[in-house]
Design an enzyme around this catalytic site. Structure first.
Site, PDB file in Angstrom:
ATOM      1  N   SER A 147      38.392  40.388  30.831  1.00 54.39           N
ATOM      2  CA  SER A 147      37.940  41.741  30.475  1.00 54.39           C
ATOM      3  C   SER A 147      39.084  42.497  29.817  1.00 54.39           C
ATOM      4  O   SER A 147      40.258  42.282  30.144  1.00 54.39           O
ATOM      5  CB  SER A 147      37.513  42.488  31.744  1.00 54.39           C
ATOM      6  OG  SER A 147      37.314  43.858  31.462  1.00 54.39           O
ATOM      7  N   TYR A 161      38.661  44.996  40.557  1.00 52.95           N
ATOM      8  CA  TYR A 161      37.942  44.205  39.534  1.00 52.95           C
ATOM      9  C   TYR A 161      38.879  43.881  38.369  1.00 52.95           C
ATOM     10  O   TYR A 161      38.994  42.729  37.940  1.00 52.95           O
ATOM     11  CB  TYR A 161      36.720  44.997  39.053  1.00 52.95           C
ATOM     12  CG  TYR A 161      36.073  44.437  37.813  1.00 52.95           C
ATOM     13  CD1 TYR A 161      35.228  43.331  37.881  1.00 52.95           C
ATOM     14  CD2 TYR A 161      36.308  45.018  36.558  1.00 52.95           C
ATOM     15  CE1 TYR A 161      34.636  42.818  36.727  1.00 52.95           C
ATOM     16  CE2 TYR A 161      35.715  44.511  35.414  1.00 52.95           C
ATOM     17  CZ  TYR A 161      34.888  43.409  35.503  1.00 52.95           C
ATOM     18  OH  TYR A 161      34.314  42.907  34.365  1.00 52.95           O
TER      19      TYR A 161
END
Ligand SMILES: NC(=O)c1ccc[n+]([C@@H]2O[C@H](COP(=O)([O-])OP(=O)(O)OC[C@H]3O[C@@H](n4cnc5c(N)ncnc54)[C@H](OP(=O)(O)O)[C@@H]3O)[C@@H](O)[C@H]2O)c1
Length: 256
Positions: A147, A161
């Site tokens: 990401s 995360y």
């Protein structure tokens, strides 16, 4: 887009292919002649997309469900991969999600462990278990979804995360070196802000619009924007000299 026989006869495992980016990646592999095991966390509510139904009938697509928060869910997926494919040519570790936005001071042990198990530990477990099948391929490739937040740190409440995605990026670089003697390349695709169910759950329309305006290409991304990057990195014809890299797909949202 890609040659229809680019992955002809090859065996591909895509996790998190129930929807979003993973489903589009699986669709492109099927378009290019691969046999694909699509994993999803839960059985979908509605019917299957036409392309998937057709590929299932041709016995080129296979579906398996497994919750990666449970040992049983991971074991079910591995057992299915084992029974289908003696050799795995491409592994796409894509299953994952933010789970929720957890302010640092309020994060519970359970929330922490859930985010880490899903986005980090499951990648290690699936990769480790499929290495024998990947080693049987002459052109093995692993492509992991990370990401943009692995570099930026993400936004409020996504610290753990974002850190798991940074873990996977670093893990992939280490594996690239370790597995090179086996002829297995390891790379990552790093999506920016992609319009999938992910943001339906974790971002407000206002936040998404503010993000859109900040992106040089002036639009949010789509699964169709991301999927070709996975096929590029999985193909030894297209990227045979590329390993240990992270390909950012974000419309210029991060340029560094
Ligand atoms: N969208 C973005 O902006 C963005 C940005 C950067 C990175 N990413 C990453 O890209 C990947 C795909 O995300 P997406 O946007 O396509 O999201 P998505 O549409 O929500 O799809 C996520 C996939 O992961 C699976 N999954 C979720 N929880 C799971 C669990 N407990 N066990 C097993 N599988 C589970 C889902 O299964 P079900 O369909 O069965 O629930 C689904 O197939 C993720 O790793 C995500 O972190 C997304």
């Amino acid at each position: 887009m890609f040659h229809p026989s680019l992955f002809k006869g090859m065996n591909v495992v895509v996790t998190g292919a129930g929807r979003g980016i993973g489903l589009e990646v699986a669709r492109l592999f099927l378009d290019c002649g691969a046999h694909v095991l699509l994993h999803a966390g839960r059985a979908p509510q509605g019917g299957k997309p036409d392309f998937l139904q057709a590929a299932i009938e041709e016995a080129r697509a296979h579906l398996v469900y497994g919750d990666f928060l449970t040992d049983q869910g991971i074991a079910d997926v591995l057992r299915r991969a084992d029974s289908l494919f003696e050799q795995v040519d491409v592994l796409i570790n894509n299953a994952g999600t933010m789970v929720g936005r957890f302010p640092a001071g309020e994060l519970t042990d359970d929330q922490y462990e859930t985010v880490v198990q899903l986005n980090q530990t499951s990648v290690v477990e699936i990769t480790r278990a499929l290495l024998p099948q990947l080693r049987r391929s002459t052109q093995g490739a692993i492509v992991n979804t990370v990401s943009i937040s692995a570099i930026t740190g993400g936004s409020t409440g996504s610290a753990i995360y974002s850190a798991t995605k940074a873990f996977v990026a670093t893990y992939s670089k280490a594996l690239a070196r370790e597995l090179a003697p086996d002829g297995i390349r390891v790379n990552c695709v790093s999506p920016g802000t992609i319009t999938t169910d992910f943001h339906e759950r974790y971002s407000t329309p206002e936040k998404l619009e503010a993000t859109r305006k900040s992106i040089p290409l002036q639009r949010l991304g789509t699964p169709e924007d991301c999927a070709p990057a996975y096929l590029f990195l999985a193909s030894s014809v297209l990227s045979g000299y590329i390993t240990g890299q992270v390909l950012e797909v974000n419309g210029g949202q991060l340029i560094c």
